[in-house]
Write an enzyme that holds these catalytic residues in place. Sequence first.
Site, PDB file in Angstrom:
ATOM      1  N   ASP A  76       0.831  -1.216   0.000  1.00 62.14           N
ATOM      2  CA  ASP A  76       0.000   0.000   0.000  1.00 62.14           C
ATOM      3  C   ASP A  76       0.864   1.263   0.000  1.00 62.14           C
ATOM      4  OD1 ASP A  76       0.719  -0.793   2.673  1.00 62.14           O
ATOM      5  OD2 ASP A  76      -0.731   0.630   3.488  1.00 62.14           O
ATOM      6  N   GLU A 138       0.076  -1.094   5.723  1.00 59.53           N
ATOM      7  CA  GLU A 138       1.226  -0.701   6.548  1.00 59.53           C
ATOM      8  C   GLU A 138       1.107   0.764   6.903  1.00 59.53           C
ATOM      9  OE1 GLU A 138       5.256   0.839   7.514  1.00 59.53           O
ATOM     10  OE2 GLU A 138       3.904   1.489   5.942  1.00 59.53           O
TER      11      GLU A 138
HETATM   12 ZN    ZN Z   1       6.704   2.374   3.827  1.00 61.90          ZN
END
Ligand code: ZN
Length: 386
Positions: A76, A138
Site C-alpha cells: 500500500d 502498513e
Molecule cells: Zn513504507
Amino acid sequence: MPASSSAVQELLAKLVAFDTTSARSNLEAIAFVRAYLEGYGIASTQIPSEDGKKASLFASIGPAGKGGIGLSSHSDCVPVDGQTWSSDPFELELRDGKLYGRGSCDMKGFLACVLASVPLFLSRTLKEPIHIIVSYDEEVGCTGIRPLIAQLGSGLPQPRAIIVGESTTMAVIDAHKRIDTYRSLVTGREAHSSLPQLGVNAISFAAELIEEIERIGTALASRETNDRFDPPFSTVQVGTIEGGTATNIVPKTCEFHWQVRSLPEADPDYAPKRLEAFAEEKLLPCMLRVAPTASIETLHQGRVPAFRAKSGSEVVALALALTGAHATSTVSYGTEAGLFEAAGCPTAICGPGNIEQAHAADEFVTTAQLDAFMAFLAKLAERLSI
Ligand SMILES: [Zn+2]
C-alpha cells in the site's frame, strides 16, 4: 550479475500503475506479483484480510522448511489527494535519473528489485530459502502484516531473519520509535451563540486539551533522550481536528486525532495519562457545572511497536556486510520491523530510496538507489548459495 536496471524499472512501472492507496483494494497488485512468481514456477500463499478486499502474500524460493531470509515489503501507499504532481503519480516517469511515481520510493522500488532478482535467486543453489513477503495497510498502522505474522511457524515457514526494505537510502537500521495514535472526543452542549453561558463550547475545550498536548511535547523533550534518534526524544503531534456546525451555534462536539512517537525505552503512556489527568482535574469540572452530560473521551486507536534489534543481531551484521556500511542508524518513522522482531524473527531495516521523498508530491527513487539494492540482493543470493 544483478538483473538489468530495465527489468527493475519495468516491474516498478507495473507496480506503480496499481493505485494501492491504503483505502483501496490491493488485490490486483497481489495478483500481478503472484502471476509473476508463477511464471517462474514459484507458488505463493495469499492471506486475505477479514473483509476479503485485501491480501498479503508469502512465497519461498529455495529449499523448503525452516529458516531462510524474508524480504518484506508493503504493497500500500499513501494518498495523492491535495498534492500537486508534475506528472501522473500512477505512471512511472524517469527524469534525470529519478523515477517518479506514488510508491516508487515507499516501497514499490524495493519490491521491484526483489521481483527482478527472482531469476538470479533461481539460478543459485540456495542453502536456505529466500522468502518474499508483501503486506497491506502498513501506512495505516501496520495492521495488514499481523495476520501473516501470526501464521509464521504454523501455516507458513518461520524465517530465521527478516529484512524490511523501507526507504533508508541503504543505511542499516536497527531501531525505531514506537507510535501510538489516539482520538479525543469532546462533547459539550449546544446553545444559541448569543447565550454562550448556556452552552459548553466543545471546540474551546478541545483547544485547551491541544495546548496541554503542546506542553506535554515540551516536557517530553526533556525527559528520556537518546542521541541515536532524530529528534533525540519522544514527540507528540495533533494531526486532524473537526468540530462545530455554524458560527452562531455553540459547538457541541469536537474531535481530534493525535499521536505519540516514543523512544523505545520511554514510557509510552506518559502523554495519554497526563492528558487524562488534565481533562479530569482542569476541564471537566467547569464543563459539568453547565452541562452534566459533557464529557472528554480519549480512545487508543493503534500502536506500532518500537523496534530494537537485539545486540549482536546476525541479520543486522548480515545487512551491514551486504551494504559495506560499518555502523547502524535509527529512524523516527514506524515500520513492521518491531512486529517481526516480537514474533521471534530477528529483523533489520534496509532499502532503497530516501524517506524524505516518501509520502510527498513528486515522490521518486533514484536509479542509483535501485542499482545499489540490486547489488545487495545479488550479494545476499551469493551468501545463501552452496
Ligand atoms: Zn513504507
